[in-house]
Motif scaffolding. Structure first.
Motif, PDB file in Angstrom:
ATOM      1  N   GLU A 344       4.681   3.620   0.720  1.00  0.00           N
ATOM      2  CA  GLU A 344       4.171   4.170   2.042  1.00  0.00           C
ATOM      3  C   GLU A 344       2.972   4.683   1.941  1.00  0.00           C
ATOM      4  O   GLU A 344       2.506   5.424   0.916  1.00  0.00           O
ATOM      5  N   TRP A 345       2.131   4.638   2.971  1.00  0.00           N
ATOM      6  CA  TRP A 345       0.957   5.442   3.052  1.00  0.00           C
ATOM      7  C   TRP A 345       0.558   5.726   4.600  1.00  0.00           C
ATOM      8  O   TRP A 345       1.371   5.229   5.444  1.00  0.00           O
ATOM      9  N   ASP A 346      -0.346   6.536   4.817  1.00  0.00           N
ATOM     10  CA  ASP A 346      -0.797   7.208   6.146  1.00  0.00           C
ATOM     11  C   ASP A 346      -1.508   6.053   6.925  1.00  0.00           C
ATOM     12  O   ASP A 346      -2.180   5.174   6.295  1.00  0.00           O
ATOM     13  N   ILE A 347      -1.366   5.977   8.173  1.00  0.00           N
ATOM     14  CA  ILE A 347      -2.163   5.245   9.119  1.00  0.00           C
ATOM     15  C   ILE A 347      -3.406   5.673   9.207  1.00  0.00           C
ATOM     16  O   ILE A 347      -3.701   6.756   9.250  1.00  0.00           O
ATOM     17  N   ILE A 348      -4.546   4.693   9.108  1.00  0.00           N
ATOM     18  CA  ILE A 348      -5.845   5.202   9.202  1.00  0.00           C
ATOM     19  C   ILE A 348      -6.278   4.827  10.858  1.00  0.00           C
ATOM     20  O   ILE A 348      -6.234   3.780  11.304  1.00  0.00           O
ATOM     21  N   ASN A 349      -6.726   6.168  11.439  1.00  0.00           N
ATOM     22  CA  ASN A 349      -7.173   5.963  12.762  1.00  0.00           C
ATOM     23  C   ASN A 349      -8.754   5.412  12.899  1.00  0.00           C
ATOM     24  O   ASN A 349      -9.509   6.445  13.160  1.00  0.00           O
ATOM     25  N   ASP A 350      -8.794   4.419  12.766  1.00  0.00           N
ATOM     26  CA  ASP A 350     -10.227   3.729  12.433  1.00  0.00           C
ATOM     27  C   ASP A 350     -10.319   2.500  13.236  1.00  0.00           C
ATOM     28  O   ASP A 350      -9.529   1.446  12.815  1.00  0.00           O
ATOM     29  N   GLU A 351     -10.974   2.189  14.377  1.00  0.00           N
ATOM     30  CA  GLU A 351     -11.009   0.836  14.943  1.00  0.00           C
ATOM     31  C   GLU A 351     -11.347  -0.378  14.296  1.00  0.00           C
ATOM     32  O   GLU A 351     -11.055  -1.327  14.064  1.00  0.00           O
ATOM     33  N   ARG A 352     -12.165   0.145  12.976  1.00  0.00           N
ATOM     34  CA  ARG A 352     -12.579  -1.101  11.991  1.00  0.00           C
ATOM     35  C   ARG A 352     -11.266  -1.542  11.186  1.00  0.00           C
ATOM     36  O   ARG A 352     -11.496  -2.898  10.948  1.00  0.00           O
ATOM     37  N   VAL A 353     -10.474  -0.698  10.991  1.00  0.00           N
ATOM     38  CA  VAL A 353      -9.521  -1.146  10.021  1.00  0.00           C
ATOM     39  C   VAL A 353      -8.270  -1.833  11.097  1.00  0.00           C
ATOM     40  O   VAL A 353      -7.711  -1.596  11.895  1.00  0.00           O
ATOM     41  N   LYS A 354      -8.185  -3.349  10.525  1.00  0.00           N
ATOM     42  CA  LYS A 354      -7.280  -3.972  11.171  1.00  0.00           C
ATOM     43  C   LYS A 354      -5.878  -4.296  10.555  1.00  0.00           C
ATOM     44  O   LYS A 354      -5.203  -4.730  11.134  1.00  0.00           O
ATOM     45  N   ALA A 355      -5.954  -4.062   9.137  1.00  0.00           N
ATOM     46  CA  ALA A 355      -4.707  -4.652   8.307  1.00  0.00           C
ATOM     47  C   ALA A 355      -4.850  -3.715   7.124  1.00  0.00           C
ATOM     48  O   ALA A 355      -5.610  -2.989   6.876  1.00  0.00           O
ATOM     49  N   TYR A 356      -3.847  -3.842   6.282  1.00  0.00           N
ATOM     50  CA  TYR A 356      -3.532  -3.405   4.915  1.00  0.00           C
ATOM     51  C   TYR A 356      -3.262  -4.387   4.087  1.00  0.00           C
ATOM     52  O   TYR A 356      -2.620  -5.428   4.366  1.00  0.00           O
ATOM     53  N   ALA A 357      -3.662  -4.355   2.933  1.00  0.00           N
ATOM     54  CA  ALA A 357      -2.900  -5.333   1.683  1.00  0.00           C
ATOM     55  C   ALA A 357      -2.805  -4.384   0.276  1.00  0.00           C
ATOM     56  O   ALA A 357      -3.103  -3.378   0.046  1.00  0.00           O
ATOM     57  N   VAL A 358      -1.699  -5.081  -0.265  1.00  0.00           N
ATOM     58  CA  VAL A 358      -1.082  -4.329  -1.390  1.00  0.00           C
ATOM     59  C   VAL A 358      -1.360  -5.053  -2.647  1.00  0.00           C
ATOM     60  O   VAL A 358      -1.185  -6.501  -2.566  1.00  0.00           O
ATOM     61  N   TYR A 359      -1.851  -4.472  -3.644  1.00  0.00           N
ATOM     62  CA  TYR A 359      -2.057  -5.254  -4.997  1.00  0.00           C
ATOM     63  C   TYR A 359      -1.028  -4.931  -6.170  1.00  0.00           C
ATOM     64  O   TYR A 359      -0.865  -3.471  -6.092  1.00  0.00           O
ATOM     65  N   ARG A 360      -0.305  -5.621  -6.876  1.00  0.00           N
ATOM     66  CA  ARG A 360       0.763  -5.431  -7.844  1.00  0.00           C
ATOM     67  C   ARG A 360       0.196  -5.884  -9.138  1.00  0.00           C
ATOM     68  O   ARG A 360      -0.199  -7.348  -9.311  1.00  0.00           O
ATOM     69  N   TYR A 361      -0.195  -5.087 -10.098  1.00  0.00           N
ATOM     70  CA  TYR A 361      -0.219  -5.310 -11.351  1.00  0.00           C
ATOM     71  C   TYR A 361       0.810  -5.309 -12.401  1.00  0.00           C
ATOM     72  O   TYR A 361       1.575  -4.315 -12.208  1.00  0.00           O
ATOM     73  N   GLU A 362       0.931  -6.145 -13.211  1.00  0.00           N
ATOM     74  CA  GLU A 362       2.169  -6.394 -14.279  1.00  0.00           C
ATOM     75  C   GLU A 362       1.816  -5.743 -15.638  1.00  0.00           C
ATOM     76  O   GLU A 362       0.978  -6.661 -16.087  1.00  0.00           O
TER      77      GLU A 362
END
Length: 415
Positions: A344-362
């Protein structure tokens, strides 16, 4: 009288004289040193009463009446009086019937002084004639000449053919910044009356004159000075604008310049730095793909006409910049919940941010899995394997797909 007309007249005059004399005054009769160094004057020797003369560009012809009693003399002697007053024999004519002589190899437009005397049988000389002062003539200048005003980087010169058929070439001279005329070219035919002065500076006036030269190497008077001018440069580009609100790209736009066929774009990393060519385009816009965030560049644009004449670069420059990366998410929770991983992470209150992505390393694998963009602030990994360690990082994504720097990593192990 034109010079070439005078030459024809002179040849006719000499030919008639040879016909009227018993023996001509050929070169075999013209020698130096016929007399001693000190001449003894015999006042009883016949003298030349009148000498007629005519001057050419480099020659002077003399004519006198035939001596009434030629048996009393054996020739004539010609003296030249120099500017310092000294007198020097320059020729003897070993022919008592001679009535003509020509002095050649003289300088044009130069004054010369002469005297002539007869030579007795005992090598004495008569009284000399009064001083004969003559000025040589000149080759007329070219009558008309013109220089172009609108050629790119060069000037075309044209002129009227010189009427003297003895002219074999033209010398083109250009005035320097120190008001001196220097030779810049030669045209080797009297009837070829065109010359191009190449590799000149744009939008600059040049002054020329043209000199004709005959087959003896004698030069005419210079033509009148003529002024030519290279083509003006296009107007400078002063309306350039550069974007500062695009990610990894800087957009350039400017108003069109009349007469411009292309535009050269220059770039520098500093305002006062060296501007280097970036691109040449046919439009009044350009997209500079930078592929970096938070980069600043300075731009100038030059307009170029169809003849490759470029405008001056403006003094100022347009500043462009790329956007910084989107804000980085802050992970608030990373834990194993049952058989799944929960991030989980905090929401970013910035109009420029439209989405998030998660990277998983094994483990130590360098190529992570990327889990597609989500508008949620939570990620559940249901594809974990027991006994493996997984590292997770989160990035924010803008509308153009640009990602932020990754968040801090979270390492989880499913037992």
């Amino acid at each position: 009288m034109k010079q070439y007309q005078w030459r024809g007249f002179l040849k006719l005059l000499i030919a008639l004289a040879l016909m009227n004399s018993f023996v001509g005054c050929g070169s075999k009769n013209v020698k130096l040193g016929f007399l001693g160094n000190e001449d003894k004057i015999d006042p009883n020797l016949p003298t030349i009463s009148q000498v007629r003369h005519i001057a050419d560009v480099s020659s002077i012809a003399f004519e006198w009446e035939k001596i009434q009693d030629p048996n009393r003399i054996k020739g004539f002697v010609l003296f030249q009086i120099h500017s310092n007053g000294n007198t020097k024999k320059i020729a003897t004519i070993k022919e008592p019937y001679a009535t003509h002589f020509v002095v050649d190899s003289l300088l044009p437009e130069t004054e010369y002084s002469f005297q002539i005397a007869t030579i007795g049988q005992d090598n004495t000389i008569s009284q000399k004639t009064p001083t004969i002062t003559i000025k040589t003539s000149f080759i007329d200048p070219i009558e008309q000449a013109f220089a172009s005003q609108d050629y790119a980087k060069r000037i075309k010169l044209i002129w009227s053919p010189h009427p003297n058929p003895s002219v074999t070439r033209y010398i083109i001279q250009r005035k320097t910044d120190k008001d001196m005329f220097l030779n810049v070219g030669t045209v080797k035919n009297r009837l070829l009356v065109e010359y191009f002065d190449e590799d000149l500076v744009d939008a600059k006036e040049y002054t020329y004159r043209i000199i004709a030269q005959d087959l003896n190497g004698i030069k005419s008077r210079p033509s009148k000075e003529i002024n030519g001018k290279t083509r003006d440069k296009p107007a400078p580009v002063v309306t350039l604008q550069a974007s500062q609100n695009l990610a990894k790209t800087i957009q350039l736009n400017w108003e069109p310049i009349p007469g411009a066929a292309q535009y050269e774009i220059y770039i520098s990393s500093t305002l006062e730095g060296t501007y280097k060519p970036l691109a040449r385009v046919n439009q009044t816009h350009y997209m500079h793909k930078v592929d970096e965030d938070s980069v600043v560049y300075f731009y100038k644009v030059s307009a170029i006409d169809p003849n490759d004449v470029a405008s001056d670069l403006p003094k100022g420059a347009a500043q462009g910049a790329t956007l910084p990366p989107p804000a980085t998410p802050q992970i608030t929770k990373g834990m194993i919940q049952g058989e799944y991983a929960l991030i989980e992470w905090d929401i970013i209150n910035d109009e420029r941010v439209k989405a998030y992505a998660v990277y998983r390393y094994e483990g130590r694998l360098k190529n992570p899995l990327r889990f597609a963009n989500t508008i949620q602030t939570q990620f559940i990994d249901k594809e974990m394997q027991k006994g493996k360690r997984y590292i997770y990082k989160v990035v924010s994504v803008d509308s153009e797909g640009n990602e932020s720097l990754p968040s801090r990593s979270v390492e989880l192990l499913l037992q």
